[in-house]
Design a protein around this motif. Sequence first.
Motif, PDB file in Angstrom:
ATOM      1  N   LYS A  89      12.010   1.753  -6.271  1.00  0.00           N
ATOM      2  CA  LYS A  89      11.876   2.043  -4.845  1.00  0.00           C
ATOM      3  C   LYS A  89      12.367   0.865  -4.022  1.00  0.00           C
ATOM      4  O   LYS A  89      12.113  -0.289  -4.357  1.00  0.00           O
ATOM      5  CB  LYS A  89      10.418   2.307  -4.485  1.00  0.00           C
TER       6      LYS A  89
ATOM      7  N   THR B 107      10.209   4.506 -12.177  1.00  0.00           N
ATOM      8  CA  THR B 107      10.860   4.686 -10.880  1.00  0.00           C
ATOM      9  C   THR B 107      11.275   3.345 -10.297  1.00  0.00           C
ATOM     10  O   THR B 107      10.755   2.302 -10.672  1.00  0.00           O
ATOM     11  CB  THR B 107       9.922   5.379  -9.869  1.00  0.00           C
TER      12      THR B 107
ATOM     13  N   ASN C  75       0.833  -1.215   0.000  1.00  0.00           N
ATOM     14  CA  ASN C  75       0.000   0.000   0.000  1.00  0.00           C
ATOM     15  C   ASN C  75       0.859   1.255   0.000  1.00  0.00           C
ATOM     16  O   ASN C  75       0.603   2.201  -0.749  1.00  0.00           O
ATOM     17  CB  ASN C  75      -0.943   0.013   1.194  1.00  0.00           C
ATOM     18  N   LYS C  76       1.899   1.267   0.840  1.00  0.00           N
ATOM     19  CA  LYS C  76       2.776   2.435   0.911  1.00  0.00           C
ATOM     20  C   LYS C  76       3.526   2.631  -0.404  1.00  0.00           C
ATOM     21  O   LYS C  76       3.611   3.741  -0.922  1.00  0.00           O
ATOM     22  CB  LYS C  76       3.765   2.271   2.065  1.00  0.00           C
ATOM     23  N   ALA C  77       4.057   1.549  -0.957  1.00  0.00           N
ATOM     24  CA  ALA C  77       4.819   1.645  -2.209  1.00  0.00           C
ATOM     25  C   ALA C  77       3.937   2.125  -3.358  1.00  0.00           C
ATOM     26  O   ALA C  77       4.337   2.990  -4.138  1.00  0.00           O
ATOM     27  CB  ALA C  77       5.447   0.291  -2.546  1.00  0.00           C
TER      28      ALA C  77
ATOM     29  N   SER D  95       1.096   3.820  -3.226  1.00  0.00           N
ATOM     30  CA  SER D  95       0.584   5.183  -3.046  1.00  0.00           C
ATOM     31  C   SER D  95       1.645   6.238  -3.320  1.00  0.00           C
ATOM     32  O   SER D  95       1.320   7.390  -3.585  1.00  0.00           O
ATOM     33  CB  SER D  95       0.016   5.360  -1.637  1.00  0.00           C
ATOM     34  N   ASN D  96       2.914   5.847  -3.287  1.00  0.00           N
ATOM     35  CA  ASN D  96       3.993   6.803  -3.515  1.00  0.00           C
ATOM     36  C   ASN D  96       4.557   6.766  -4.931  1.00  0.00           C
ATOM     37  O   ASN D  96       5.524   7.455  -5.215  1.00  0.00           O
ATOM     38  CB  ASN D  96       5.137   6.547  -2.517  1.00  0.00           C
ATOM     39  N   LEU D  97       3.962   5.966  -5.819  1.00  0.00           N
ATOM     40  CA  LEU D  97       4.476   5.894  -7.184  1.00  0.00           C
ATOM     41  C   LEU D  97       4.102   7.129  -7.985  1.00  0.00           C
ATOM     42  O   LEU D  97       3.031   7.694  -7.822  1.00  0.00           O
ATOM     43  CB  LEU D  97       3.921   4.654  -7.901  1.00  0.00           C
ATOM     44  N   ASP D  98       5.006   7.533  -8.856  1.00  0.00           N
ATOM     45  CA  ASP D  98       4.755   8.621  -9.797  1.00  0.00           C
ATOM     46  C   ASP D  98       4.459   7.959 -11.144  1.00  0.00           C
ATOM     47  O   ASP D  98       5.358   7.391 -11.765  1.00  0.00           O
ATOM     48  CB  ASP D  98       5.990   9.513  -9.889  1.00  0.00           C
TER      49      ASP D  98
END
Length: 68
Positions: A44, A42, A30-32, A34-37
Amino acid sequence: MSKEIMIHLKMVTENEAFDENDMEVQRILNKAMSNLDYDKSTKKKLLDINGNYVGKLECFIDNNIFDE
Protein backbone atom coordinates in the motif's frame (compact mmCIF):
# COMPACT_ATOMS: atom_id res chain seq x y z
CA MET A 1 -4.66 -22.37 11.62
CA SER A 2 -1.84 -20.00 12.55
CA LYS A 3 -0.37 -17.41 10.21
CA GLU A 4 2.84 -15.49 10.28
CA ILE A 5 2.42 -11.82 9.40
CA MET A 6 5.39 -9.58 8.63
CA ILE A 7 4.89 -5.85 8.03
CA HIS A 8 7.51 -3.53 6.55
CA LEU A 9 6.90 0.20 6.74
CA LYS A 10 8.84 3.14 5.36
CA MET A 11 7.59 6.70 5.89
CA VAL A 12 9.14 10.16 5.39
CA THR A 13 7.79 12.71 7.88
CA GLU A 14 9.37 15.92 6.62
CA ASN A 15 6.43 17.85 5.13
CA GLU A 16 3.85 20.27 6.55
CA ALA A 17 1.28 17.57 7.38
CA PHE A 18 3.37 16.25 10.27
CA ASP A 19 3.17 18.06 13.60
CA GLU A 20 5.16 17.79 16.81
CA ASN A 21 2.68 15.33 18.35
CA ASP A 22 2.94 12.82 15.48
CA MET A 23 -0.85 12.78 15.09
CA GLU A 24 -0.45 12.48 11.31
CA VAL A 25 1.79 9.41 11.69
CA GLN A 26 -0.86 7.83 13.90
CA ARG A 27 -3.65 8.69 11.43
CA ILE A 28 -1.72 7.20 8.50
CA LEU A 29 -0.85 4.01 10.41
CA ASN A 30 -4.40 3.52 11.70
CA LYS A 31 -5.82 3.90 8.19
CA ALA A 32 -3.22 1.58 6.64
CA MET A 33 -3.64 -1.14 9.27
CA SER A 34 -7.45 -1.04 9.17
CA ASN A 35 -7.41 -1.56 5.40
CA LEU A 36 -5.07 -4.57 5.34
CA ASP A 37 -6.30 -7.90 4.04
CA TYR A 38 -4.75 -10.48 6.37
CA ASP A 39 -5.50 -13.33 3.95
CA LYS A 40 -3.02 -12.24 1.27
CA SER A 41 0.21 -10.29 0.94
CA THR A 42 -0.33 -6.66 -0.05
CA LYS A 43 1.50 -3.41 -0.73
CA LYS A 44 0.00 0.00 0.00
CA LYS A 45 1.07 3.56 -0.71
CA LEU A 46 0.97 5.81 2.34
CA LEU A 47 -0.51 9.27 1.80
CA ASP A 48 -0.59 12.21 4.20
CA ILE A 49 -3.79 14.15 4.91
CA ASN A 50 -3.07 16.36 1.88
CA GLY A 51 -2.75 13.38 -0.48
CA ASN A 52 1.04 13.52 -0.75
CA TYR A 53 2.94 10.24 -1.05
CA VAL A 54 4.96 9.75 2.15
CA GLY A 55 5.90 6.08 2.07
CA LYS A 56 4.80 2.50 1.67
CA LEU A 57 3.59 -0.42 3.73
CA GLU A 58 4.20 -4.03 2.69
CA CYS A 59 2.43 -6.89 4.44
CA PHE A 60 3.61 -10.45 3.87
CA ILE A 61 1.37 -13.35 4.91
CA ASP A 62 2.61 -16.91 5.38
CA ASN A 63 -0.36 -19.27 5.63
CA ASN A 64 1.68 -22.30 6.73
CA ILE A 65 0.40 -24.09 9.79
CA PHE A 66 2.82 -23.86 12.70
CA ASP A 67 3.12 -26.32 15.57
CA GLU A 68 2.32 -24.51 18.81
